[in-house]
Design a protein around this motif. Structure first.
Motif, short mmCIF file in Angstrom:
data_model
loop_
_atom_site.label_atom_id
_atom_site.label_comp_id
_atom_site.label_asym_id
_atom_site.label_seq_id
_atom_site.Cartn_x
_atom_site.Cartn_y
_atom_site.Cartn_z
N ALA A 207 0.72 -1.23 0.05
CA ALA A 207 0.00 -0.06 -0.10
C ALA A 207 0.81 1.27 0.12
O ALA A 207 0.58 2.05 -0.50
CB ALA A 207 -1.02 -0.07 1.14
N CYS A 208 1.88 1.27 0.71
CA CYS A 208 2.79 2.42 0.76
C CYS A 208 3.47 2.54 -0.63
O CYS A 208 3.79 3.90 -1.04
CB CYS A 208 4.29 1.95 1.86
SG CYS A 208 3.39 2.23 3.64
N VAL A 209 3.92 1.92 -1.32
CA VAL A 209 4.51 1.62 -2.62
C VAL A 209 3.46 2.28 -3.49
O VAL A 209 3.80 3.22 -4.33
CB VAL A 209 4.76 0.37 -3.17
CG1 VAL A 209 5.18 0.26 -4.67
CG2 VAL A 209 5.70 -0.28 -2.40
N LEU A 210 2.28 2.10 -3.51
CA LEU A 210 1.04 2.70 -4.31
C LEU A 210 1.16 4.16 -4.03
O LEU A 210 0.75 5.22 -4.69
CB LEU A 210 -0.23 2.09 -4.07
CG LEU A 210 -0.41 0.66 -4.75
CD1 LEU A 210 -1.70 0.14 -4.49
CD2 LEU A 210 -0.20 0.82 -6.23
N ILE A 211 1.08 4.62 -2.52
CA ILE A 211 0.74 5.95 -1.95
C ILE A 211 2.06 6.74 -2.30
O ILE A 211 1.98 7.91 -2.87
CB ILE A 211 0.81 5.69 -0.28
CG1 ILE A 211 -0.57 5.00 -0.01
CG2 ILE A 211 0.65 7.15 0.11
CD1 ILE A 211 -0.72 4.89 1.50
N ALA A 212 3.22 6.18 -2.43
CA ALA A 212 4.49 6.75 -2.61
C ALA A 212 4.77 7.04 -4.36
O ALA A 212 5.68 7.52 -4.56
CB ALA A 212 5.53 6.32 -1.90
N ASP A 213 3.93 6.15 -4.92
CA ASP A 213 4.14 6.15 -6.49
C ASP A 213 5.55 5.76 -6.86
O ASP A 213 6.16 6.35 -7.62
CB ASP A 213 3.75 7.45 -6.97
CG ASP A 213 3.71 7.42 -8.56
OD1 ASP A 213 3.36 6.29 -9.14
OD2 ASP A 213 3.79 8.34 -9.10
N GLY A 214 5.95 4.76 -6.30
CA GLY A 214 7.37 4.09 -6.67
C GLY A 214 8.63 4.93 -6.03
O GLY A 214 9.72 4.44 -6.03
#
Length: 299
Positions: A207-214
């Protein structure tokens, strides 16, 4: 003809005598800079644990039972190393550095003697100075270096951390800037969360990866989201659907600004504070008000 051994010069391939290497050794810095050594060399001894003592006047009175039990249950002579011990005028032995290891040894019947470096003619004041020095001169091993070493040792937790990072094309890093892509510095946080709940840790990281956009994101965001999801697991799944979409819209930078603001308001951080900041972000424009009590955990 000289009897000195002959070495090959790596750069030229020509032979060189050992004397030429001696000339390359720098002059002793202790004489040049007036360096001192206050304590004479110690003597190595294996000492029966029953005659070792700890002075509570300068040693830790409260030790970590968890750390002592961990050492005792996973006893490894290579990791135990050598204790620093003082031999006082009355011929009694006092542990200066190695209190946790000493206490762990007391729990094991199969450990009778401990390897000690013994220093003679020390008084309590000198012991205390050495205790402070021994505990302040040690350099802290960086999280990334520990992670690399644990991977080399094929430690299970380190392998799981690496698998999660690789799955999302992230790499462990010593530090990372906001603009860094696919770098993650909070490997210790991820380790702890995997140990607590591997499935939830994997989902929170994704979820953090999606929130941070990579891009990079902090351990506070990961830990706060993990804590929030765990608290709300019986009410809603915030790691998917409209809740996650709302967090993705705000973005990692916006959420982490909220986390910093909440830490300022509360006068400190912690998982409950970080989670509250994330929950406040999700509440904006949300018809269904998600709530959980964090006051007890924040106190």
């Amino acid at each position: 003809m000289s009897n000195l051994p002959i070495y090959a010069d790596a750069a030229t391939g020509h032979s060189k005598g050992a004397s030429s290497f001696k000339n390359q050794i720098a002059a002793p810095k202790n004489s040049h800079f007036s360096w001192s050594h206050e304590t004479p060399k110690g003597v190595f001894l294996n000492i029966n644990k029953s005659i070792l003592n700890i002075d509570s006047e300068y040693q830790r009175v409260e030790v970590s039972p968890h750390k002592v039990n961990e050492i005792a249950s996973n006893w490894d002579w290579a990791l135990v190393g050598v204790l620093l011990v003082s031999l006082r005028e009355d011929n009694s032995f006092w542990v200066i550095d190695g209190g946790h290891r000493y206490r762990a040894a007391l729990k094991r019947a199969d450990v009778v003697e401990l390897p000690c470096m013994v220093f003679d003619q020390m008084d309590q004041s000198k012991e205390a100075r050495v205790f402070v020095g021994a505990n302040t001169m040690k350099s802290v091993v960086k999280a990334l270096d520990l992670h690399k070493a644990a991977l080399q040792a094929k430690e299970h937790l380190a392998i799981l951390v690496n698998e999660i990072l690789k799955k999302h094309n992230y790499r462990a890093a010593k530090s990372s800037q906001k603009s860094d892509n696919h770098l993650f510095a909070a490997v210790n946080t991820l380790r702890r969360l995997i140990k607590s709940n591997r499935y939830l840790a994997e989902r929170a990281f994704a979820a953090c990866v999606l929130i941070a956009d990579g891009k990079t994101f902090s351990g506070k965001l990961l830990h706060g989201l993990f804590y929030c999801a765990n608290k709300l697991k019986d009410k809603a799944d915030i790691l998917q659907g409209s809740y996650l979409e709302r967090l993705v819209k705000i973005g990692a930078e916006g959420i982490e600004q909220s986390i910093r603001r909440e830490c300022h308001i509360q006068g400190g951080g912690g998982e409950a504070v970080w989670a509250k900041a994330i929950l406040d972000c999700m509440k904006k424009g949300c018809r269904r008000r998600l709530m959980f009590s964090v006051e007890q955990d924040m106190s």
